[in-house]
Write an enzyme that holds these catalytic residues in place. Structure first.
Site, PDB file in Angstrom:
ATOM      1  N   HIS A 146       0.797  -1.224   0.000  1.00 47.85           N
ATOM      2  CA  HIS A 146       0.000   0.000   0.000  1.00 47.85           C
ATOM      3  C   HIS A 146       0.836   1.285   0.000  1.00 47.85           C
ATOM      4  O   HIS A 146       0.266   2.379   0.062  1.00 47.85           O
ATOM      5  CB  HIS A 146      -0.890   0.015   1.252  1.00 47.85           C
ATOM      6  CG  HIS A 146      -0.083   0.109   2.502  1.00 47.85           C
ATOM      7  ND1 HIS A 146       0.624  -0.965   2.999  1.00 47.85           N
ATOM      8  CD2 HIS A 146       0.183   1.149   3.307  1.00 47.85           C
ATOM      9  CE1 HIS A 146       1.275  -0.581   4.075  1.00 47.85           C
ATOM     10  NE2 HIS A 146       1.028   0.695   4.285  1.00 47.85           N
ATOM     11  N   HIS A 176       1.742   7.046  -0.219  1.00 47.21           N
ATOM     12  CA  HIS A 176       0.911   6.182   0.628  1.00 47.21           C
ATOM     13  C   HIS A 176      -0.476   6.112   0.012  1.00 47.21           C
ATOM     14  O   HIS A 176      -1.187   7.109  -0.067  1.00 47.21           O
ATOM     15  CB  HIS A 176       0.841   6.742   2.050  1.00 47.21           C
ATOM     16  CG  HIS A 176       0.405   5.734   3.056  1.00 47.21           C
ATOM     17  ND1 HIS A 176      -0.911   5.345   3.189  1.00 47.21           N
ATOM     18  CD2 HIS A 176       1.113   5.012   3.950  1.00 47.21           C
ATOM     19  CE1 HIS A 176      -0.992   4.433   4.148  1.00 47.21           C
ATOM     20  NE2 HIS A 176       0.222   4.210   4.620  1.00 47.21           N
TER      21      HIS A 176
END
Length: 160
Positions: free
Chosen positions: A59, A74
């Site tokens: 992620h 992110h």
């Protein structure tokens, strides 16, 4: 002073970091930068700068430039809890990447289906001085931004 142009890793609506609904990002705890509210579909997140892929998680990823500027991308908030669901890596940790190169496939609808915010935070790691990050006009206006367009410039004082 070195200047590093940081590109938008995804398209979407540019957002000021302080408007991200997560204090870790909005308060600059990780560093300063900007964010993007991505389109609702399966998209590809690209390297915002050229350099070495210092860290690669399903992620999130960090690219370290030759000048020593680390840029974190992110994908979504609290997405670490998904254990990789909704993300597909296209490179490996330690690889050299070029700005604009695809790093991770990002299934935005799958993340939203889990009740998570898909916003993409892009920050200069460990940058403690917000004035060292010059936001693009798209960010200051909250306008749409294309993938690969200038998101912000990181200004770093050289330690020669």
């Amino acid at each position: 002073m070195s200047q590093t142009s940081v590109l938008a890793p995804v398209a979407g609506r540019a957002v000021r970091l302080e408007d991200v609904p997560d204090p870790v990002f909005s308060a600059g705890m990780v560093g300063y930068g900007a964010a993007i509210d991505p389109p609702r579909g399966v998209i590809e997140a690209v390297a915002p700068v050229s350099g070495r892929l210092l860290k690669l998680m399903p992620h999130a990823y960090v690219v370290l430039t030759a000048d020593g500027v680390g840029v974190l991308v992110h994908l979504g908030l609290d997405t670490v809890t998904l254990n990789g669901d909704g993300f597909t890596a296209h490179v490996s940790q330690g690889d050299d990447v070029t700005a604009g190169q695809v790093v991770i496939g990002y299934d935005v609808p799958a993340v939203e289906a889990k009740g998570l915010n898909p916003i993409v935070a892009v920050v200069v790691m460990d940058e403690r001085v917000p004035e060292n990050v010059t936001l693009s006009a798209a960010v200051t206006a909250g306008a749409d931004i294309e993938c690969g367009a200038s998101l912000f410039t990181a200004n770093k004082v050289r330690k020669d």
